[in-house]
Design a protein around this motif. Structure first.
Motif, PDB file in Angstrom:
ATOM      1  N   VAL A  55     -42.992  -4.716 -30.974  1.00 44.28           N
ATOM      2  CA  VAL A  55     -43.421  -3.677 -31.921  1.00 44.28           C
ATOM      3  C   VAL A  55     -42.763  -3.889 -33.283  1.00 44.28           C
ATOM      4  O   VAL A  55     -43.420  -3.801 -34.318  1.00 44.28           O
ATOM      5  CB  VAL A  55     -43.099  -2.273 -31.362  1.00 44.28           C
ATOM      6  N   VAL A  56     -41.469  -4.193 -33.288  1.00 41.39           N
ATOM      7  CA  VAL A  56     -40.745  -4.347 -34.548  1.00 41.39           C
ATOM      8  C   VAL A  56     -41.172  -5.618 -35.288  1.00 41.39           C
ATOM      9  O   VAL A  56     -41.369  -5.605 -36.504  1.00 41.39           O
ATOM     10  CB  VAL A  56     -39.222  -4.348 -34.297  1.00 41.39           C
ATOM     11  N   LEU A  57     -41.333  -6.732 -34.546  1.00 38.54           N
ATOM     12  CA  LEU A  57     -41.626  -8.001 -35.197  1.00 38.54           C
ATOM     13  C   LEU A  57     -43.101  -8.202 -35.519  1.00 38.54           C
ATOM     14  O   LEU A  57     -43.438  -8.780 -36.551  1.00 38.54           O
ATOM     15  CB  LEU A  57     -41.121  -9.161 -34.330  1.00 38.54           C
ATOM     16  N   LEU A  58     -43.985  -7.760 -34.623  1.00 44.45           N
ATOM     17  CA  LEU A  58     -45.412  -8.016 -34.829  1.00 44.45           C
ATOM     18  C   LEU A  58     -46.205  -6.768 -35.197  1.00 44.45           C
ATOM     19  O   LEU A  58     -47.312  -6.880 -35.719  1.00 44.45           O
ATOM     20  CB  LEU A  58     -46.011  -8.660 -33.579  1.00 44.45           C
ATOM     21  N   GLY A  59     -45.658  -5.605 -34.941  1.00 42.59           N
ATOM     22  CA  GLY A  59     -46.358  -4.363 -35.240  1.00 42.59           C
ATOM     23  C   GLY A  59     -46.705  -4.168 -36.704  1.00 42.59           C
ATOM     24  O   GLY A  59     -47.792  -3.671 -37.029  1.00 42.59           O
ATOM     25  N   PRO A  60     -45.826  -4.550 -37.627  1.00 42.84           N
ATOM     26  CA  PRO A  60     -46.139  -4.350 -39.050  1.00 42.84           C
ATOM     27  C   PRO A  60     -47.228  -5.277 -39.602  1.00 42.84           C
ATOM     28  O   PRO A  60     -47.692  -5.065 -40.718  1.00 42.84           O
ATOM     29  CB  PRO A  60     -44.812  -4.628 -39.757  1.00 42.84           C
ATOM     30  N   LEU A  61     -47.630  -6.292 -38.851  1.00 43.17           N
ATOM     31  CA  LEU A  61     -48.635  -7.226 -39.369  1.00 43.17           C
ATOM     32  C   LEU A  61     -49.915  -6.544 -39.837  1.00 43.17           C
ATOM     33  O   LEU A  61     -50.405  -6.860 -40.927  1.00 43.17           O
ATOM     34  CB  LEU A  61     -48.943  -8.315 -38.333  1.00 43.17           C
ATOM     35  N   PRO A  62     -50.501  -5.622 -39.067  1.00 42.45           N
ATOM     36  CA  PRO A  62     -51.707  -4.960 -39.580  1.00 42.45           C
ATOM     37  C   PRO A  62     -51.458  -4.215 -40.889  1.00 42.45           C
ATOM     38  O   PRO A  62     -52.328  -4.211 -41.773  1.00 42.45           O
ATOM     39  CB  PRO A  62     -52.094  -3.989 -38.465  1.00 42.45           C
ATOM     40  N   LEU A  63     -50.282  -3.618 -41.040  1.00 40.96           N
ATOM     41  CA  LEU A  63     -49.962  -2.935 -42.288  1.00 40.96           C
ATOM     42  C   LEU A  63     -49.845  -3.922 -43.451  1.00 40.96           C
ATOM     43  O   LEU A  63     -50.298  -3.648 -44.567  1.00 40.96           O
ATOM     44  CB  LEU A  63     -48.668  -2.136 -42.140  1.00 40.96           C
ATOM     45  N   VAL A  64     -49.238  -5.063 -43.176  1.00 40.28           N
ATOM     46  CA  VAL A  64     -49.109  -6.093 -44.210  1.00 40.28           C
ATOM     47  C   VAL A  64     -50.485  -6.606 -44.613  1.00 40.28           C
ATOM     48  O   VAL A  64     -50.772  -6.754 -45.807  1.00 40.28           O
ATOM     49  CB  VAL A  64     -48.219  -7.255 -43.709  1.00 40.28           C
ATOM     50  N   PHE A  65     -51.336  -6.847 -43.640  1.00 39.18           N
ATOM     51  CA  PHE A  65     -52.674  -7.352 -43.947  1.00 39.18           C
ATOM     52  C   PHE A  65     -53.506  -6.301 -44.675  1.00 39.18           C
ATOM     53  O   PHE A  65     -54.319  -6.630 -45.532  1.00 39.18           O
ATOM     54  CB  PHE A  65     -53.387  -7.811 -42.683  1.00 39.18           C
ATOM     55  N   THR A  66     -53.302  -5.042 -44.343  1.00 37.78           N
ATOM     56  CA  THR A  66     -54.013  -3.967 -45.034  1.00 37.78           C
ATOM     57  C   THR A  66     -53.536  -3.853 -46.476  1.00 37.78           C
ATOM     58  O   THR A  66     -54.327  -3.557 -47.376  1.00 37.78           O
ATOM     59  CB  THR A  66     -53.799  -2.631 -44.304  1.00 37.78           C
ATOM     60  N   ALA A  67     -52.258  -4.099 -46.700  1.00 35.30           N
ATOM     61  CA  ALA A  67     -51.703  -4.000 -48.046  1.00 35.30           C
ATOM     62  C   ALA A  67     -52.163  -5.140 -48.948  1.00 35.30           C
ATOM     63  O   ALA A  67     -52.127  -5.008 -50.171  1.00 35.30           O
ATOM     64  CB  ALA A  67     -50.175  -3.966 -47.976  1.00 35.30           C
ATOM     65  N   LEU A  68     -52.581  -6.248 -48.349  1.00 36.72           N
ATOM     66  CA  LEU A  68     -53.091  -7.355 -49.156  1.00 36.72           C
ATOM     67  C   LEU A  68     -54.369  -6.922 -49.859  1.00 36.72           C
ATOM     68  O   LEU A  68     -55.137  -6.112 -49.353  1.00 36.72           O
ATOM     69  CB  LEU A  68     -53.376  -8.575 -48.284  1.00 36.72           C
ATOM     70  N   ARG A  69     -54.593  -7.522 -51.004  1.00 33.40           N
ATOM     71  CA  ARG A  69     -55.833  -7.245 -51.709  1.00 33.40           C
ATOM     72  C   ARG A  69     -57.005  -7.780 -50.908  1.00 33.40           C
ATOM     73  O   ARG A  69     -56.842  -8.497 -49.936  1.00 33.40           O
ATOM     74  CB  ARG A  69     -55.804  -7.905 -53.085  1.00 33.40           C
ATOM     75  N   ASP A  70     -58.165  -7.460 -51.355  1.00 30.28           N
ATOM     76  CA  ASP A  70     -59.393  -7.910 -50.703  1.00 30.28           C
ATOM     77  C   ASP A  70     -59.336  -9.428 -50.516  1.00 30.28           C
ATOM     78  O   ASP A  70     -59.132 -10.175 -51.472  1.00 30.28           O
ATOM     79  CB  ASP A  70     -60.604  -7.529 -51.564  1.00 30.28           C
ATOM     80  N   THR A  71     -59.501  -9.869 -49.264  1.00 31.87           N
ATOM     81  CA  THR A  71     -59.372 -11.296 -48.967  1.00 31.87           C
ATOM     82  C   THR A  71     -60.468 -12.122 -49.632  1.00 31.87           C
ATOM     83  O   THR A  71     -60.294 -13.304 -49.858  1.00 31.87           O
ATOM     84  CB  THR A  71     -59.395 -11.543 -47.443  1.00 31.87           C
ATOM     85  N   GLY A  72     -61.590 -11.511 -49.960  1.00 29.60           N
ATOM     86  CA  GLY A  72     -62.656 -12.255 -50.618  1.00 29.60           C
ATOM     87  C   GLY A  72     -62.369 -12.503 -52.090  1.00 29.60           C
ATOM     88  O   GLY A  72     -62.834 -13.482 -52.668  1.00 29.60           O
ATOM     89  N   ALA A  73     -61.563 -11.660 -52.712  1.00 27.95           N
ATOM     90  CA  ALA A  73     -61.280 -11.788 -54.137  1.00 27.95           C
ATOM     91  C   ALA A  73     -60.189 -12.817 -54.429  1.00 27.95           C
ATOM     92  O   ALA A  73     -60.124 -13.370 -55.511  1.00 27.95           O
ATOM     93  CB  ALA A  73     -60.873 -10.433 -54.706  1.00 27.95           C
ATOM     94  N   TRP A  74     -59.328 -13.073 -53.473  1.00 27.97           N
ATOM     95  CA  TRP A  74     -58.201 -13.983 -53.679  1.00 27.97           C
ATOM     96  C   TRP A  74     -58.399 -15.229 -52.820  1.00 27.97           C
ATOM     97  O   TRP A  74     -58.310 -15.165 -51.595  1.00 27.97           O
ATOM     98  CB  TRP A  74     -56.918 -13.258 -53.319  1.00 27.97           C
ATOM     99  N   PRO A  75     -58.689 -16.369 -53.429  1.00 26.76           N
ATOM    100  CA  PRO A  75     -58.960 -17.585 -52.651  1.00 26.76           C
ATOM    101  C   PRO A  75     -57.746 -17.982 -51.799  1.00 26.76           C
ATOM    102  O   PRO A  75     -56.624 -17.992 -52.264  1.00 26.76           O
ATOM    103  CB  PRO A  75     -59.230 -18.657 -53.713  1.00 26.76           C
ATOM    104  N   GLY A  76     -58.013 -18.276 -50.569  1.00 24.01           N
ATOM    105  CA  GLY A  76     -56.952 -18.710 -49.661  1.00 24.01           C
ATOM    106  C   GLY A  76     -56.276 -17.590 -48.903  1.00 24.01           C
ATOM    107  O   GLY A  76     -55.525 -17.846 -47.965  1.00 24.01           O
ATOM    108  N   SER A  77     -56.503 -16.352 -49.261  1.00 25.99           N
ATOM    109  CA  SER A  77     -55.814 -15.265 -48.561  1.00 25.99           C
ATOM    110  C   SER A  77     -56.324 -15.106 -47.133  1.00 25.99           C
ATOM    111  O   SER A  77     -55.542 -14.799 -46.234  1.00 25.99           O
ATOM    112  CB  SER A  77     -55.932 -13.951 -49.331  1.00 25.99           C
ATOM    113  N   ALA A  78     -57.606 -15.316 -46.921  1.00 26.05           N
ATOM    114  CA  ALA A  78     -58.135 -15.236 -45.557  1.00 26.05           C
ATOM    115  C   ALA A  78     -57.544 -16.338 -44.690  1.00 26.05           C
ATOM    116  O   ALA A  78     -57.238 -16.120 -43.509  1.00 26.05           O
ATOM    117  CB  ALA A  78     -59.655 -15.325 -45.570  1.00 26.05           C
ATOM    118  N   LEU A  79     -57.335 -17.498 -45.285  1.00 26.81           N
ATOM    119  CA  LEU A  79     -56.724 -18.607 -44.558  1.00 26.81           C
ATOM    120  C   LEU A  79     -55.288 -18.271 -44.167  1.00 26.81           C
ATOM    121  O   LEU A  79     -54.845 -18.569 -43.058  1.00 26.81           O
ATOM    122  CB  LEU A  79     -56.760 -19.879 -45.409  1.00 26.81           C
ATOM    123  N   ILE A  80     -54.562 -17.614 -45.058  1.00 27.69           N
ATOM    124  CA  ILE A  80     -53.183 -17.211 -44.761  1.00 27.69           C
ATOM    125  C   ILE A  80     -53.155 -16.208 -43.614  1.00 27.69           C
ATOM    126  O   ILE A  80     -52.343 -16.313 -42.695  1.00 27.69           O
ATOM    127  CB  ILE A  80     -52.504 -16.632 -46.022  1.00 27.69           C
TER     128      ILE A  80
END
Length: 95
Positions: free
Chosen positions: A32-57
């Protein structure tokens, strides 16, 4: 074992179950501590279509980087659970 054996065995098994439950809760807490925040981090990222390479990351993190964490936590849990079983078997043999 005599008369003492049957009374000791349930206590030993109960202690083993408690120890393994504690280990499982710690492993779950680590997940929970190590992997749980991942969805929050991905949600905080800008739109993956607007930033090239973000979907790959995002997919690289989900597809590659997560597995060593899962393997490490799994190995940690299995080693300690086996140690608890060995300790319990040794204790039961001595009783």
């Amino acid at each position: 074992m005599g008369e003492e054996g049957p009374a000791v065995e349930p206590l030993v098994v109960h202690a083993l179950i408690r120890r393994q439950l504690r280990l499982a809760l710690v492993a779950f807490g680590l997940l929970v501590v190590l992997l749980g925040p991942l969805p929050l981090v991905f949600t905080a990222l800008r739109d993956t279509g607007a930033w090239p390479g973000s979907a790959l990351i995002v997919w690289a993190v989900l597809g590659v980087a997560v597995y060593p964490v899962l393997v490490a936590i799994g190995r940690w849990y299995v080693v300690r659970a086996e140690r608890a079983e060995r300790d319990t078997a040794d204790l039961a043999e001595r009783a």
